[in-house]
Design a protein around this motif. Structure first.
Motif, mmCIF file in Angstrom:
data_model
loop_
_atom_site.group_PDB
_atom_site.id
_atom_site.type_symbol
_atom_site.label_atom_id
_atom_site.label_comp_id
_atom_site.label_asym_id
_atom_site.label_seq_id
_atom_site.Cartn_x
_atom_site.Cartn_y
_atom_site.Cartn_z
ATOM 1 N N ILE A 11 98.912 -28.450 112.066
ATOM 2 C CA ILE A 11 99.722 -28.347 113.443
ATOM 3 C C ILE A 11 98.822 -28.493 114.565
ATOM 4 N N GLU A 12 98.655 -29.515 115.151
ATOM 5 C CA GLU A 12 97.514 -29.555 116.325
ATOM 6 C C GLU A 12 97.841 -29.054 117.722
ATOM 7 N N SER A 13 99.053 -28.898 118.014
ATOM 8 C CA SER A 13 99.623 -28.572 119.197
ATOM 9 C C SER A 13 101.398 -27.983 119.182
ATOM 10 N N ARG A 14 101.418 -27.404 120.254
ATOM 11 C CA ARG A 14 102.841 -26.903 120.467
ATOM 12 C C ARG A 14 103.885 -28.049 120.492
ATOM 13 N N GLU A 15 103.167 -29.207 121.072
ATOM 14 C CA GLU A 15 104.129 -30.482 121.133
ATOM 15 C C GLU A 15 104.665 -30.891 119.910
ATOM 16 N N ALA A 16 103.759 -30.805 118.645
ATOM 17 C CA ALA A 16 103.925 -30.937 117.324
ATOM 18 C C ALA A 16 105.119 -30.456 116.826
ATOM 19 N N LEU A 17 105.217 -29.158 117.290
ATOM 20 C CA LEU A 17 106.345 -28.331 116.823
ATOM 21 C C LEU A 17 107.793 -28.835 117.446
ATOM 22 N N VAL A 18 107.737 -29.334 118.473
ATOM 23 C CA VAL A 18 108.857 -29.970 119.363
ATOM 24 C C VAL A 18 109.192 -31.158 118.618
ATOM 25 N N ASP A 19 108.173 -31.911 118.218
ATOM 26 C CA ASP A 19 108.434 -33.190 117.540
ATOM 27 C C ASP A 19 108.847 -33.016 116.254
ATOM 28 N N TRP A 20 108.545 -32.054 115.478
ATOM 29 C CA TRP A 20 109.211 -31.886 114.083
ATOM 30 C C TRP A 20 110.552 -31.535 114.173
ATOM 31 N N LEU A 21 111.091 -30.615 115.293
ATOM 32 C CA LEU A 21 112.691 -30.780 115.679
ATOM 33 C C LEU A 21 113.387 -32.065 116.057
ATOM 34 N N ALA A 22 112.558 -32.610 116.901
ATOM 35 C CA ALA A 22 113.208 -33.879 117.379
ATOM 36 C C ALA A 22 113.323 -34.706 116.242
ATOM 37 N N ALA A 23 112.443 -34.823 115.053
ATOM 38 C CA ALA A 23 112.565 -35.722 114.081
ATOM 39 C C ALA A 23 113.952 -35.699 113.201
ATOM 40 N N GLY A 24 114.547 -34.673 113.683
ATOM 41 C CA GLY A 24 115.877 -34.345 112.941
ATOM 42 C C GLY A 24 116.813 -35.304 113.460
ATOM 43 N N CYS A 25 116.597 -35.934 114.712
ATOM 44 C CA CYS A 25 117.844 -36.926 115.234
ATOM 45 C C CYS A 25 117.997 -38.123 114.361
ATOM 46 N N LYS A 26 119.244 -38.157 113.846
ATOM 47 C CA LYS A 26 119.597 -39.472 113.136
ATOM 48 C C LYS A 26 119.645 -40.689 113.796
ATOM 49 N N PRO A 27 119.210 -41.548 113.296
ATOM 50 C CA PRO A 27 119.333 -43.128 113.838
ATOM 51 C C PRO A 27 120.773 -43.493 114.355
ATOM 52 N N SER A 28 120.855 -44.162 115.407
ATOM 53 C CA SER A 28 122.146 -44.634 116.005
ATOM 54 C C SER A 28 122.720 -45.545 114.877
ATOM 55 N N GLY A 29 124.042 -45.196 114.523
ATOM 56 C CA GLY A 29 124.703 -45.652 113.155
ATOM 57 C C GLY A 29 124.292 -45.379 111.887
ATOM 58 N N ALA A 30 123.560 -44.466 111.881
ATOM 59 C CA ALA A 30 123.275 -43.655 110.477
ATOM 60 C C ALA A 30 124.469 -42.797 110.190
ATOM 61 N N ALA A 31 124.767 -42.583 108.863
ATOM 62 C CA ALA A 31 125.510 -41.841 108.415
ATOM 63 C C ALA A 31 125.245 -40.385 108.694
ATOM 64 N N LEU A 32 126.079 -39.459 109.265
ATOM 65 C CA LEU A 32 126.051 -38.153 109.274
ATOM 66 C C LEU A 32 126.519 -37.535 108.127
ATOM 67 N N ARG A 33 125.606 -36.409 107.759
ATOM 68 C CA ARG A 33 125.809 -35.875 106.154
ATOM 69 C C ARG A 33 126.151 -34.244 106.705
ATOM 70 N N VAL A 34 126.830 -33.698 105.648
ATOM 71 C CA VAL A 34 127.182 -32.408 105.680
ATOM 72 C C VAL A 34 126.463 -31.658 104.546
ATOM 73 N N GLY A 35 125.995 -30.449 104.801
ATOM 74 C CA GLY A 35 125.392 -29.714 103.653
ATOM 75 C C GLY A 35 125.936 -28.415 103.710
ATOM 76 N N THR A 36 126.361 -27.752 102.408
ATOM 77 C CA THR A 36 126.855 -26.320 102.354
ATOM 78 C C THR A 36 126.177 -25.549 101.453
ATOM 79 N N GLU A 37 126.256 -24.455 101.827
ATOM 80 C CA GLU A 37 125.347 -23.375 101.192
ATOM 81 C C GLU A 37 126.419 -22.043 100.974
ATOM 82 N N HIS A 38 126.321 -21.486 99.767
ATOM 83 C CA HIS A 38 127.349 -20.312 99.662
ATOM 84 C C HIS A 38 126.598 -19.462 98.539
#
Length: 462
Positions: A11-38
């Protein structure tokens, strides 16, 4: 708790941490998924004793249970040094892990709908059934172990848990109970943009005490009633306030990925993993690791795996990673394991339902949300917020979720949509009685004032 990440990209910068979270954004039109933990609490059916990791006195435990499931599924072993501590689905989907006291967890793969979640759950329990029966092991469907003391509860051979267990008493009075004696159900949901993440996180956080009330199922500890319906949720109130809670800053103007990164950077670390070794850095700052000046590991700099693993040690009621985790529910029976993801799929994956859920909760102040969080473990559906009972709010939320699921129109082979999975929650709201209250009635009635009745009546069927 899923397996630790092993991405060694620096990790080279704080901005890379932000980018890592933002990479979770699913593309427009992509199927949204559900995960379950128990999580499920294992016990020996004949002695009602907890299940250790190793074989003791000719009886095998959690380690052998994992081996048997690996043989049945072909999933990849996850090792902690020479101990088998989990399994990973070969295609990178789901994972099985063990919690500190032996709670057996499925972290389900992200799937398209709740019908797929139900199928996954059935396959998991089927794979578990044969080996569990051969070992004389069953699983409680409660959110906290009802009988065994902390000293009687086994300890799993995971390095990270030893570090956490040493640190917990320094920051709260109930952290060890959280680790060793509770079980939960969680639902993981996608977001499509930063604005979408913000809206879902606000609605999700506001509703978590409602979830706690609906899923309340842990009224016992140390062999007796605790006076609370969700002892698990109560335990979290004094576990470690640096890394838990309702995150009032999420509701402030300008909340963003960047703001969450700043929060996470200020949460003390537990460990840094290098190779097979977990280095104890409990209480240290991730900012120091980012700058290469961590006192315990001078010169060592942060990697993506360090960041992902650090985020997994933060435990708010809703957790942000590259998806959102709903964390307010007690462990429970099979029907609850599909009800939680159904509720949030209905609320989050339909724009009308999400907007109406925001309207339902937007008038709640930070003080009101916090008071509800503190009241819900004891009062459940009888708690109030802004003059309304939780039971009434829960009814509204379930109506919104059901309407969202109907509009999603995801059907199974019988033509049923996902609203079928809301049935246990609708029953709770209609009756005004939680699962915990039904278990307490059994304790004072057929169980004869003994929690031993839970070991026959509160068991997950295979």
């Amino acid at each position: 708790m899923a397996r630790d990440v092993t991405d060694t990209t620096p990790i080279e910068s704080r901005e890379a941490l932000v980018d890592w979270l933002a990479a979770g954004c699913k593309p427009s039109g992509a199927a949204l998924r559900v995960g379950t933990e128990h999580e499920k609490i294992p016990f020996y059916s004949d002695t009602r004793a907890p299940v250790p990791y190793d074989c003791v006195d000719g009886r095998c435990g959690v380690g052998r249970l994992l081996e048997g499931v690996q043989e049945a599924t072909g999933w990849t072993p996850i090792m902690d040094r020479d101990a088998l501590i989990g399994l990973a689905q070969i295609d990178g989907g789901g994972a099985i892990s063990i919690e500190p006291g032996g709670q057996f967890e499925l972290s389900g793969a992200p799937v398209s709908d709740i019908h797929a979640t139900a199928t996954e759950l059935g396959a998991h329990l089927s794979a578990l059934a044969g080996v569990a029966k051969s070992l004389g092991v069953e699983f409680l469907d409660l959110g906290a172990s009802p009988k065994w003391s902390r000293a009687e509860t086994p300890v799993m051979p995971k390095q990270r848990y030893r570090i956490m267990a040493a640190y917990m008493p320094k920051v709260g009075s109930r952290g060890l109970d959280m680790m060793f004696r509770t079980a939960t159900i969680q639902a993981n949901l996608d977001f499509v943009s930063e604005a979408d993440m913000v809206e879902k996180m606000r609605v999700g956080l506001a509703l978590q005490p409602i979830v706690t009330a609906l899923f309340a199922n842990s009224p016992f500890l140390d062999g007796k009633p605790t006076g609370r319906l969700s002892q698990r949720s109560y335990i979290w109130l004094d576990t470690d306030r640096d890394r838990t809670g309702m995150l009032p800053f999420v509701f402030e103007e300008g909340f963003s990925f960047e703001r969450y990164v700043d929060y996470a950077l200020d949460v003390p670390m537990y460990f840094v993993k290098r190779g097979d070794v977990y280095h104890d850095v409990a209480g240290a700052s991730f900012r120091d690791l980012l700058a290469g000046r961590l006192p315990q590991l001078p010169g060592v700099r942060a990697t993506i795996s360090d960041w992902a693993n650090h985020l997994s040690t933060i435990f708010p009621e809703v957790r942000l990673k590259t998806y959102l985790e709903m964390r307010g529910a007690d462990g429970g029976p099979r029907s609850h394991m599909t009800a939680l993801p159904a509720m949030f799929a209905g609320l989050f994956y339909d724009s009308v339902a999400l907007d109406q859920a925001r309207q339902l909760t937007k008038g709640w102040s930070a003080e009101a949300r916090q008071k509800l969080r503190e009241d819900a473990p004891a009062l459940a559906l009888n708690a109030t917020i802004n003059g309304r009972s939780v039971r009434d709010v829960a009814r509204d939320a379930l109506d919104l979720a059901a309407a969202g699921l109907r509009r999603r129109a995801k059907t199974n082979a019988q033509g049923q949509d996902e609203t079928i999975y809301l049935a246990p929650l609708e029953r709770i709201v209609t009756e005004g009685r939680t699962l915990a209250e039904r278990r307490l009635e059994a304790y004072h009635g057929p169980w004869g004032g003994s929690v031993d009745g839970a070991f026959s009546d509160c068991v997950i069927p295979f």
